[in-house]
Design a protein around this motif. Structure first.
Motif, short mmCIF file in Angstrom:
data_model
loop_
_atom_site.label_atom_id
_atom_site.label_comp_id
_atom_site.label_asym_id
_atom_site.label_seq_id
_atom_site.Cartn_x
_atom_site.Cartn_y
_atom_site.Cartn_z
N PRO A 133 -16.77 -39.05 18.07
CA PRO A 133 -16.22 -37.73 18.39
C PRO A 133 -15.95 -37.53 19.88
O PRO A 133 -14.98 -36.86 20.25
N PHE A 134 -16.80 -38.11 20.74
CA PHE A 134 -16.55 -37.99 22.18
C PHE A 134 -15.22 -38.65 22.53
O PHE A 134 -14.42 -38.10 23.30
N GLY A 135 -14.96 -39.83 21.97
CA GLY A 135 -13.67 -40.50 22.19
C GLY A 135 -12.51 -39.66 21.67
O GLY A 135 -11.45 -39.59 22.31
N CYS A 136 -12.71 -39.00 20.54
CA CYS A 136 -11.66 -38.13 19.99
C CYS A 136 -11.40 -36.94 20.92
O CYS A 136 -10.24 -36.54 21.11
N ILE A 137 -12.47 -36.39 21.49
CA ILE A 137 -12.31 -35.26 22.42
C ILE A 137 -11.55 -35.70 23.66
O ILE A 137 -10.64 -35.00 24.12
N VAL A 138 -11.89 -36.85 24.21
CA VAL A 138 -11.19 -37.36 25.40
C VAL A 138 -9.70 -37.56 25.08
O VAL A 138 -8.83 -37.15 25.86
N HIS A 139 -9.41 -38.17 23.93
CA HIS A 139 -8.01 -38.40 23.52
C HIS A 139 -7.26 -37.06 23.40
O HIS A 139 -6.16 -36.91 23.95
N ALA A 140 -7.85 -36.10 22.68
CA ALA A 140 -7.20 -34.81 22.48
C ALA A 140 -7.03 -34.06 23.80
O ALA A 140 -6.00 -33.42 24.04
N TRP A 141 -8.04 -34.14 24.66
CA TRP A 141 -7.99 -33.49 25.97
C TRP A 141 -6.80 -34.00 26.78
O TRP A 141 -6.06 -33.23 27.39
N LYS A 142 -6.64 -35.32 26.79
CA LYS A 142 -5.52 -35.92 27.53
C LYS A 142 -4.18 -35.46 26.96
O LYS A 142 -3.25 -35.14 27.71
N LYS A 143 -4.06 -35.44 25.64
CA LYS A 143 -2.80 -35.03 25.00
C LYS A 143 -2.50 -33.56 25.30
O LYS A 143 -1.36 -33.20 25.62
N LEU A 144 -3.51 -32.70 25.18
CA LEU A 144 -3.30 -31.28 25.45
C LEU A 144 -2.98 -31.05 26.93
O LEU A 144 -2.10 -30.24 27.26
N SER A 145 -3.67 -31.74 27.81
CA SER A 145 -3.41 -31.60 29.25
C SER A 145 -1.98 -32.04 29.59
O SER A 145 -1.29 -31.37 30.38
N ALA A 146 -1.55 -33.14 29.01
CA ALA A 146 -0.18 -33.62 29.26
C ALA A 146 0.85 -32.61 28.74
O ALA A 146 1.86 -32.35 29.39
N ALA A 147 0.59 -32.04 27.57
CA ALA A 147 1.52 -31.06 27.00
C ALA A 147 1.59 -29.80 27.86
O ALA A 147 2.68 -29.25 28.10
N VAL A 148 0.45 -29.34 28.35
CA VAL A 148 0.43 -28.14 29.20
C VAL A 148 1.14 -28.44 30.53
O VAL A 148 1.91 -27.61 31.04
N ALA A 149 0.91 -29.61 31.10
CA ALA A 149 1.58 -29.99 32.35
C ALA A 149 3.10 -30.05 32.15
O ALA A 149 3.86 -29.56 32.99
N LEU A 150 3.53 -30.62 31.04
CA LEU A 150 4.96 -30.71 30.74
C LEU A 150 5.55 -29.32 30.54
O LEU A 150 6.64 -29.03 31.04
N ALA A 151 4.84 -28.46 29.85
CA ALA A 151 5.32 -27.09 29.64
C ALA A 151 5.44 -26.34 30.97
O ALA A 151 6.38 -25.58 31.19
N GLY A 152 4.48 -26.59 31.88
CA GLY A 152 4.52 -25.96 33.19
C GLY A 152 5.72 -26.42 34.01
O GLY A 152 6.38 -25.63 34.68
N LYS A 153 6.02 -27.73 33.95
CA LYS A 153 7.17 -28.27 34.67
C LYS A 153 8.47 -27.70 34.11
O LYS A 153 9.39 -27.38 34.86
N THR A 154 8.58 -27.61 32.79
CA THR A 154 9.80 -27.12 32.16
C THR A 154 10.01 -25.64 32.49
O THR A 154 11.14 -25.22 32.71
N LYS A 155 8.94 -24.88 32.54
CA LYS A 155 9.04 -23.46 32.84
C LYS A 155 9.51 -23.23 34.28
O LYS A 155 10.28 -22.33 34.54
N ARG A 156 9.01 -24.06 35.20
CA ARG A 156 9.40 -23.93 36.60
C ARG A 156 10.85 -24.39 36.84
O ARG A 156 11.48 -23.94 37.76
#
Length: 157
Positions: A133-156
């Motif tokens: 589960p820790f590995g799953c959390i790290v994987h999901a965290w990276k995916k969510l962080s990348a999606a939020v970063a991409l959304a921030g770039k697109t908005k700007r």
């Protein structure tokens, strides 16, 4: 021959929750045999300790279906899959930490000291439910962080 509880309790924790007399079943009843064997590593399963049964109920009836929902979300590329993966994985880690913690506070009085029961069943098998589960959390965290970063770039832009 199908065990009468099998359709409802195919998931191992569910079996020990819903079948309080598992240790009385005749040898050869697969899930009862599994739990009887594991009870050597932690006798609280055979004595129906309230913490153990509660923890296993949460695992069986929340985490188990939650994991199936995560798999379905992954197969369907559902936008919520990573958030649910973090929730289910966090619940699993929390339960396992409490499990280890209660054993530690009780000085591991419920486990036999032999290598097979203590180090393999109790320590190693349960550690899987922290590491994966820790590995799953790290994987999901990276995916969510990348999606939020991409959304921030697109908005700007």
């Amino acid at each position: 021959m199908t065990h009468p509880y099998f359709p409802v309790t195919a998931h191992l924790p569910g079996y020990v929750v819903l079948k309080p007399t598992f240790y009385q079943d005749p040898p050869g009843t697969f899930l009862s045999d599994v739990w009887r064997e594991y009870s050597h590593a932690d006798s609280r399963y055979a004595t129906r300790d309230s913490f153990i049964i509660s923890m296993e109920a949460v695992t069986a009836f929340f985490d188990g279906p939650g994991c199936l929902l995560v798999v379905w979300g992954i197969l369907r590329h559902a936008p919520w899959r990573y958030a649910l993966l973090i929730i289910v994985s966090g619940a699993q880690i929390y339960g396992d930490v409490l499990y280890y913690g209660t054993c530690y506070l009780e000085d591991f009085a419920h486990s036999r000291p032999e290598m097979r029961y203590f180090w393999i069943y109790f320590v190693a098998v349960n550690a899987i439910w922290i590491v994966v589960p820790f590995g799953c959390i790290v994987h999901a965290w990276k995916k969510l962080s990348a999606a939020v970063a991409l959304a921030g770039k697109t908005k700007r832009a």
